[in-house]
Design a protein around this motif. Structure first.
Motif, PDB file in Angstrom:
ATOM      1  N   PHE A 143       0.858  -1.186   0.000  1.00  0.00           N
ATOM      2  CA  PHE A 143       0.000   0.000   0.000  1.00  0.00           C
ATOM      3  C   PHE A 143       0.898   1.240   0.000  1.00  0.00           C
ATOM      4  CE2 PHE A 143       1.145  -0.142   4.384  1.00  0.00           C
ATOM      5  CZ  PHE A 143       1.107   1.172   4.839  1.00  0.00           C
ATOM      6  N   SER A 144       0.270   2.343  -0.390  1.00  0.00           N
ATOM      7  CA  SER A 144       0.890   3.669  -0.295  1.00  0.00           C
ATOM      8  C   SER A 144      -0.246   4.682  -0.270  1.00  0.00           C
ATOM      9  CB  SER A 144       1.816   3.938  -1.489  1.00  0.00           C
ATOM     10  OG  SER A 144       2.476   5.176  -1.327  1.00  0.00           O
ATOM     11  N   ALA A 145      -0.170   5.620   0.714  1.00  0.00           N
ATOM     12  CA  ALA A 145      -1.236   6.605   0.868  1.00  0.00           C
ATOM     13  C   ALA A 145      -0.619   7.938   1.240  1.00  0.00           C
ATOM     14  CB  ALA A 145      -2.227   6.158   1.936  1.00  0.00           C
ATOM     15  N   SER A 146      -1.236   9.020   0.729  1.00  0.00           N
ATOM     16  CA  SER A 146      -0.762  10.371   1.035  1.00  0.00           C
ATOM     17  C   SER A 146      -1.782  11.058   1.938  1.00  0.00           C
ATOM     18  CB  SER A 146      -0.556  11.177  -0.260  1.00  0.00           C
ATOM     19  OG  SER A 146      -1.791  11.328  -0.952  1.00  0.00           O
ATOM     20  N   ARG A 147      -1.351  12.228   2.440  1.00  0.00           N
ATOM     21  CA  ARG A 147      -2.190  12.955   3.394  1.00  0.00           C
ATOM     22  C   ARG A 147      -2.688  14.234   2.715  1.00  0.00           C
ATOM     23  NH1 ARG A 147      -2.781  13.550   9.070  1.00  0.00           N
ATOM     24  NH2 ARG A 147      -2.950  15.724   9.752  1.00  0.00           N
ATOM     25  N   LYS A 148      -4.027  14.326   2.603  1.00  0.00           N
ATOM     26  CA  LYS A 148      -4.623  15.493   1.973  1.00  0.00           C
ATOM     27  C   LYS A 148      -5.295  16.411   2.986  1.00  0.00           C
ATOM     28  CE  LYS A 148      -3.533  14.559  -2.281  1.00  0.00           C
ATOM     29  NZ  LYS A 148      -2.588  15.431  -3.018  1.00  0.00           N
ATOM     30  N   SER A 149      -5.714  15.871   4.111  1.00  0.00           N
ATOM     31  CA  SER A 149      -6.388  16.673   5.127  1.00  0.00           C
ATOM     32  C   SER A 149      -5.593  16.586   6.428  1.00  0.00           C
ATOM     33  CB  SER A 149      -7.832  16.182   5.328  1.00  0.00           C
ATOM     34  OG  SER A 149      -7.822  14.867   5.871  1.00  0.00           O
ATOM     35  N   GLN A 150      -6.006  17.349   7.410  1.00  0.00           N
ATOM     36  CA  GLN A 150      -5.345  17.363   8.711  1.00  0.00           C
ATOM     37  C   GLN A 150      -6.025  16.392   9.705  1.00  0.00           C
ATOM     38  OE1 GLN A 150      -5.123  21.431  10.066  1.00  0.00           O
ATOM     39  NE2 GLN A 150      -3.892  22.120   8.308  1.00  0.00           N
ATOM     40  N   ASP A 160      -5.143   9.859   4.236  1.00  0.00           N
ATOM     41  CA  ASP A 160      -6.497   9.615   3.749  1.00  0.00           C
ATOM     42  C   ASP A 160      -6.609   9.454   2.239  1.00  0.00           C
ATOM     43  OD1 ASP A 160      -5.695  12.264   3.556  1.00  0.00           O
ATOM     44  OD2 ASP A 160      -7.744  13.019   3.626  1.00  0.00           O
ATOM     45  N   ASN A 161      -5.537   9.560   1.507  1.00  0.00           N
ATOM     46  CA  ASN A 161      -5.610   9.474   0.046  1.00  0.00           C
ATOM     47  C   ASN A 161      -4.860   8.219  -0.409  1.00  0.00           C
ATOM     48  OD1 ASN A 161      -6.140  10.368  -2.662  1.00  0.00           O
ATOM     49  ND2 ASN A 161      -3.966  10.964  -2.775  1.00  0.00           N
ATOM     50  N   VAL A 244       3.703  16.237  22.748  1.00  0.00           N
ATOM     51  CA  VAL A 244       4.571  16.992  23.659  1.00  0.00           C
ATOM     52  C   VAL A 244       5.844  17.437  22.944  1.00  0.00           C
ATOM     53  CG1 VAL A 244       5.882  16.881  25.813  1.00  0.00           C
ATOM     54  CG2 VAL A 244       3.635  15.781  25.643  1.00  0.00           C
ATOM     55  N   LYS A 245       6.417  16.542  22.124  1.00  0.00           N
ATOM     56  CA  LYS A 245       7.679  16.842  21.455  1.00  0.00           C
ATOM     57  C   LYS A 245       7.497  17.554  20.123  1.00  0.00           C
ATOM     58  CE  LYS A 245      10.119  12.948  23.538  1.00  0.00           C
ATOM     59  NZ  LYS A 245      10.905  11.705  23.282  1.00  0.00           N
ATOM     60  N   GLY A 246       6.293  17.512  19.552  1.00  0.00           N
ATOM     61  CA  GLY A 246       6.062  18.241  18.296  1.00  0.00           C
ATOM     62  C   GLY A 246       5.158  17.461  17.374  1.00  0.00           C
ATOM     63  N   SER A 247       4.190  18.176  16.775  1.00  0.00           N
ATOM     64  CA  SER A 247       3.244  17.511  15.880  1.00  0.00           C
ATOM     65  C   SER A 247       2.807  18.434  14.750  1.00  0.00           C
ATOM     66  CB  SER A 247       2.012  17.057  16.671  1.00  0.00           C
ATOM     67  OG  SER A 247       1.383  18.189  17.287  1.00  0.00           O
ATOM     68  N   GLN A 248       3.706  19.292  14.309  1.00  0.00           N
ATOM     69  CA  GLN A 248       3.343  20.277  13.288  1.00  0.00           C
ATOM     70  C   GLN A 248       3.561  19.677  11.895  1.00  0.00           C
ATOM     71  OE1 GLN A 248       4.922  24.211  13.905  1.00  0.00           O
ATOM     72  NE2 GLN A 248       5.006  23.952  16.134  1.00  0.00           N
ATOM     73  N   ILE A 249       2.512  18.988  11.373  1.00  0.00           N
ATOM     74  CA  ILE A 249       2.566  18.358  10.056  1.00  0.00           C
ATOM     75  C   ILE A 249       1.964  19.339   9.040  1.00  0.00           C
ATOM     76  CG2 ILE A 249       1.802  16.401   8.657  1.00  0.00           C
ATOM     77  CD1 ILE A 249       1.661  14.746  11.200  1.00  0.00           C
ATOM     78  N   TYR A 250       2.660  19.482   7.936  1.00  0.00           N
ATOM     79  CA  TYR A 250       2.193  20.398   6.871  1.00  0.00           C
ATOM     80  C   TYR A 250       1.125  19.701   6.040  1.00  0.00           C
ATOM     81  CZ  TYR A 250       2.183  22.907   2.444  1.00  0.00           C
ATOM     82  OH  TYR A 250       1.804  23.583   1.281  1.00  0.00           O
ATOM     83  N   ALA A 255       3.697  20.218  -0.998  1.00  0.00           N
ATOM     84  CA  ALA A 255       4.422  18.970  -0.716  1.00  0.00           C
ATOM     85  C   ALA A 255       3.445  17.957  -0.114  1.00  0.00           C
ATOM     86  CB  ALA A 255       5.582  19.230   0.234  1.00  0.00           C
ATOM     87  N   ASP A 256       3.760  16.699  -0.355  1.00  0.00           N
ATOM     88  CA  ASP A 256       2.893  15.609   0.143  1.00  0.00           C
ATOM     89  C   ASP A 256       3.630  14.781   1.206  1.00  0.00           C
ATOM     90  OD1 ASP A 256       0.713  16.182  -1.545  1.00  0.00           O
ATOM     91  OD2 ASP A 256       1.641  15.078  -3.190  1.00  0.00           O
ATOM     92  N   SER A 257       2.846  14.330   2.175  1.00  0.00           N
ATOM     93  CA  SER A 257       3.336  13.370   3.182  1.00  0.00           C
ATOM     94  C   SER A 257       2.791  11.992   2.807  1.00  0.00           C
ATOM     95  CB  SER A 257       2.871  13.761   4.590  1.00  0.00           C
ATOM     96  OG  SER A 257       3.408  15.027   4.955  1.00  0.00           O
ATOM     97  N   VAL A 258       3.669  10.965   2.857  1.00  0.00           N
ATOM     98  CA  VAL A 258       3.312   9.640   2.356  1.00  0.00           C
ATOM     99  C   VAL A 258       3.699   8.561   3.393  1.00  0.00           C
ATOM    100  CG1 VAL A 258       3.638   7.971   0.494  1.00  0.00           C
ATOM    101  CG2 VAL A 258       3.662  10.436  -0.020  1.00  0.00           C
ATOM    102  N   PHE A 259       2.812   7.557   3.485  1.00  0.00           N
ATOM    103  CA  PHE A 259       3.083   6.381   4.317  1.00  0.00           C
ATOM    104  C   PHE A 259       2.909   5.151   3.424  1.00  0.00           C
ATOM    105  CE2 PHE A 259       1.214   3.403   7.754  1.00  0.00           C
ATOM    106  CZ  PHE A 259       2.468   2.883   8.056  1.00  0.00           C
ATOM    107  N   SER A 260       3.943   4.272   3.381  1.00  0.00           N
ATOM    108  CA  SER A 260       3.934   3.118   2.480  1.00  0.00           C
ATOM    109  C   SER A 260       4.397   1.868   3.224  1.00  0.00           C
ATOM    110  CB  SER A 260       4.836   3.359   1.266  1.00  0.00           C
ATOM    111  OG  SER A 260       4.463   4.536   0.582  1.00  0.00           O
ATOM    112  N   GLY A 261       4.033   0.740   2.646  1.00  0.00           N
ATOM    113  CA  GLY A 261       4.487  -0.529   3.206  1.00  0.00           C
ATOM    114  C   GLY A 261       4.188  -1.677   2.262  1.00  0.00           C
TER     115      GLY A 261
END
Length: 269
Positions: A143-150, A160-161, A244-250, A255-261
């Motif tokens: 799978f591979s998915a990108s992030r379109k929303s927060q 979610d994409n 606590v350590k940081g969660s500021q995702i664009y 630019a796109d953020s992607v999660f794959s496996g």
């Protein structure tokens, strides 16, 4: 003819001719006859209660024991006697007898506790060579998915994409990959941040590896990480953040953020 003598005279003449011994015998016989006649007359003339009884004489001496009589007939069987205490010495053990016939099987007993584990046995013979496999027929989850929303679900980052989703193992609702085929899997993420960011690859909601980036200048910056995991059926993998350590995702179009496996190879046994 001579003159016949009277009877008394004849008797006297005969007695005169007897010897003294014979005359004594005749006298005793006469006394006995006279006594017997007198006893007979008295016994018939007097009642029994008027007869004078002479005192009993003394017991005579015991007679000589008589001869043994004949054996008597066999008597009836007597009752069993009472057991007598053992007084003899116990003898040696006798020879072993012949085994008797098998008895009826008894009732089944309760299950005993399991015994200790035995020593591993020798490896068996090598099996026959299997048929050649067809890679096209093997499952290939990826799978591979990108992030379109927060959108986030708790601390889980939701991509979610869908770009690709073989075997439909990734969920855009939960942001998690669910293993359906056990094996070794490779997972990676590239997430764009505009500030400090700490992300982790989690397995069943527990952190496996974590990656942190400091972004003090608040520019677009990529935070990436990867890992190879051994998964069983039902295991779930996702990307999570540490608020606590940081969660500021664009989230934007620049630019796109992607999660794959994907699965490297399956595991059996």
């Amino acid at each position: 003819m001579p003159e016949e003598l009277p009877a008394n005279r004849a008797a006297d003449s005969r007695c005169s001719l007897l010897t003294p011994a014979r005359r004594d015998c005749r006298m005793r016989l006469g006394l006995w006859l006279a006594a017997s006649a007198l006893a007979a007359v008295l016994g018939t003339a007097l009642p029994a209660e008027q007869v004078c009884r002479a005192p009993d004489g003394k017991d005579g001496f015991p007679g000589v024991p008589g001869l043994d009589g004949r054996p008597g007939q066999k008597g009836d069987v007597g009752e069993p006697g009472k057991p007598a205490p053992r007084t003899g010495i116990r003898g040696p053990k006798g020879d072993e007898g012949e085994p008797g016939p098998p008895g009826n099987p008894g009732n089944r007993g309760f299950h005993g506790p399991p015994g200790p584990r035995g020593v591993p046995g020798q490896p068996g013979p090598r099996g026959a060579k299997g048929k050649a496999g067809n890679i096209l027929e093997q499952p290939r989850p990826a799978f591979s998915a990108s992030r379109k929303s927060q959108t986030n679900r708790g601390s889980t980052v939701v991509f979610d994409n869908i770009i690709t989703n073989q075997e439909n193992s990734y969920s855009t609702q939960s942001g998690e990959f669910t293993c359906r085929i056990p094996g070794l899997y490779y997972f990676a993420f590239q997430v764009v941040s505009i500030g400090d960011l700490c992300l982790s690859i989690t397995k069943n909601r527990e952190r496996v590896v974590s990656f942190c980036d400091n972004n003090s200048r608040n520019i677009l910056q990529v935070n990436s990480g990867s890992s190879v995991l051994s998964l069983a059926v039902g295991d779930q993998v996702s990307v999570s953040f540490d608020p606590v350590k940081g969660s500021q995702i664009y989230s934007g179009s620049e630019a796109d953020s992607v999660f794959s496996g994907f699965m490297l190879f399956p595991q059996t046994g």
